[in-house]
Enzyme design. Structure first.
Site, mmCIF file in Angstrom:
data_model
loop_
_atom_site.group_PDB
_atom_site.id
_atom_site.type_symbol
_atom_site.label_atom_id
_atom_site.label_comp_id
_atom_site.label_asym_id
_atom_site.label_seq_id
_atom_site.Cartn_x
_atom_site.Cartn_y
_atom_site.Cartn_z
ATOM 1 N N GLU A 95 30.654 42.994 -2.565
ATOM 2 C CA GLU A 95 29.654 44.128 -2.808
ATOM 3 C C GLU A 95 28.823 44.373 -1.558
ATOM 4 O O GLU A 95 28.603 45.662 -1.432
ATOM 5 C CB GLU A 95 28.605 43.506 -3.928
ATOM 6 C CG GLU A 95 27.535 44.586 -4.304
ATOM 7 C CD GLU A 95 26.866 44.292 -5.606
ATOM 8 O OE1 GLU A 95 25.603 44.767 -5.814
ATOM 9 O OE2 GLU A 95 27.097 43.476 -6.202
ATOM 10 N N GLN B 208 27.719 38.861 -10.314
ATOM 11 C CA GLN B 208 27.721 38.578 -8.871
ATOM 12 C C GLN B 208 26.793 37.287 -8.379
ATOM 13 O O GLN B 208 25.474 37.568 -8.854
ATOM 14 C CB GLN B 208 27.495 39.794 -8.324
ATOM 15 C CG GLN B 208 26.845 39.647 -6.712
ATOM 16 C CD GLN B 208 27.896 39.206 -5.825
ATOM 17 O OE1 GLN B 208 28.445 38.168 -5.871
ATOM 18 N NE2 GLN B 208 28.430 40.245 -5.072
#
Length: 290
Positions: free
Chosen positions: A94, A52
């Site tokens: 997220e 990420q």
């Protein structure tokens, strides 16, 4: 009942099946058949993306997002890849996922998408302006290493010109110890400050300027003043003659090898092309983005 409704709708459309698509569109509604697939997934069925781009998460910001979601609902589904059998990997969202966890919710709306995971994650974060400059630079670097992308290739991915990409990547020249301190302060520091600091050679010199900025404030003027007070950076020693000779020989061999490959271009396999792309990326790094 559903079949009667379908037959009646078909009659109204002159015998056209409303579920049939023509040229990628619905005859009934005129919608593209490539609409995003939105599903509701259990949180425990989604794995986090270890690559990420966003690495720093502010607890207060997530708590605020959770309050917003509780009051107004989730306006933007998260992005995932995968399926029910193999499981799902979170590509983007997220913060939204963490907010759902904070609310104690068991599921979340998600869009199942396809394509290169790293590219989609980076583009989604760029469009939302969710990344600080260091996270953005590291994501660009990871894409370059993974695919052998040049700075021009990276620019096409995120819709920016090559000089902008070079400037963004330049922040990775700053000492890691400084970047660690930068992360929680990212929202307070303009990216131009990092660009200017990246032009300073040597961790010791960078550290002196950074410590001065912590006292005077993080402005581009303060960086330039600190640089002026530090004086000109020492010039690197002239490389020895044998090193110059070795570099010259290496470049000639490389150029000669590439020229010979033109005769065998048709025989290049996908593996060969990947190796050449990786070599091109290394040459770009060697030239420092020039």
């Amino acid at each position: 009942m559903a079949r009667k409704l379908q037959r009646r709708t078909s009659e109204l459309l002159g015998g056209v099946d409303p579920t049939e698509n023509l040229a990628g569109t619905s005859r009934l509604f005129g919608q593209s058949e490539n609409l995003p697939r939105v599903v509701e997934l259990q949180l425990d069925a989604i794995q986090l993306n270890p690559d990420q781009p966003r690495q720093h998460f502010d607890d207060e910001a997530i708590a605020s997002l959770a309050q917003s979601i509780e009051r107004h609902g989730l306006k933007n589904p998260v992005l995932v890849q995968g399926d029910r059998d193999q499981g799902y990997v979170l590509i983007a969202g997220e913060r939204r996922l963490r907010a759902h966890q904070l609310l104690g919710r068991a599921s979340i709306f998600a869009i199942i998408t396809e394509g290169d995971l790293d590219e989609i994650a980076l583009v989604d974060n760029v469009q939302r302006v969710d990344l600080n400059e260091v996270e953005y630079a590291r994501a660009l670097e990871r894409l370059a290493d993974k695919h052998g992308y040049t700075q021009t290739d990276l620019g096409k991915v995120v819709g920016r010109a090559q000089p902008d990409i070079a400037r963004s990547l330049s922040v990775l020249r700053i000492a890691d110890s400084i970047l660690v301190e930068y992360m929680p302060l990212a929202g307070q520091i303009a990216k131009t400050v990092l660009y200017e600091l990246a032009t300073v050679d040597g961790e010791e010199a960078q550290r002196a300027i950074w410590d001065a900025l912590k006292k005077t404030g993080f402005s581009i003027k303060a960086v330039r003043n600190a640089k002026a007070e530090a004086g000109p950076a020492p010039q690197p020693a002239k490389p020895p003659a044998d090193a110059v000779k070795a570099a010259t020989t290496g470049i000639k061999r490389l150029v000669g090898g590439v020229e010979k490959l033109h005769a065998y271009r048709a025989a290049l396999t996908p593996e060969h092309r990947q190796e050449l792309l990786a070599l091109r990326a290394k040459v770009d790094q060697l030239l420092g983005g020039e």
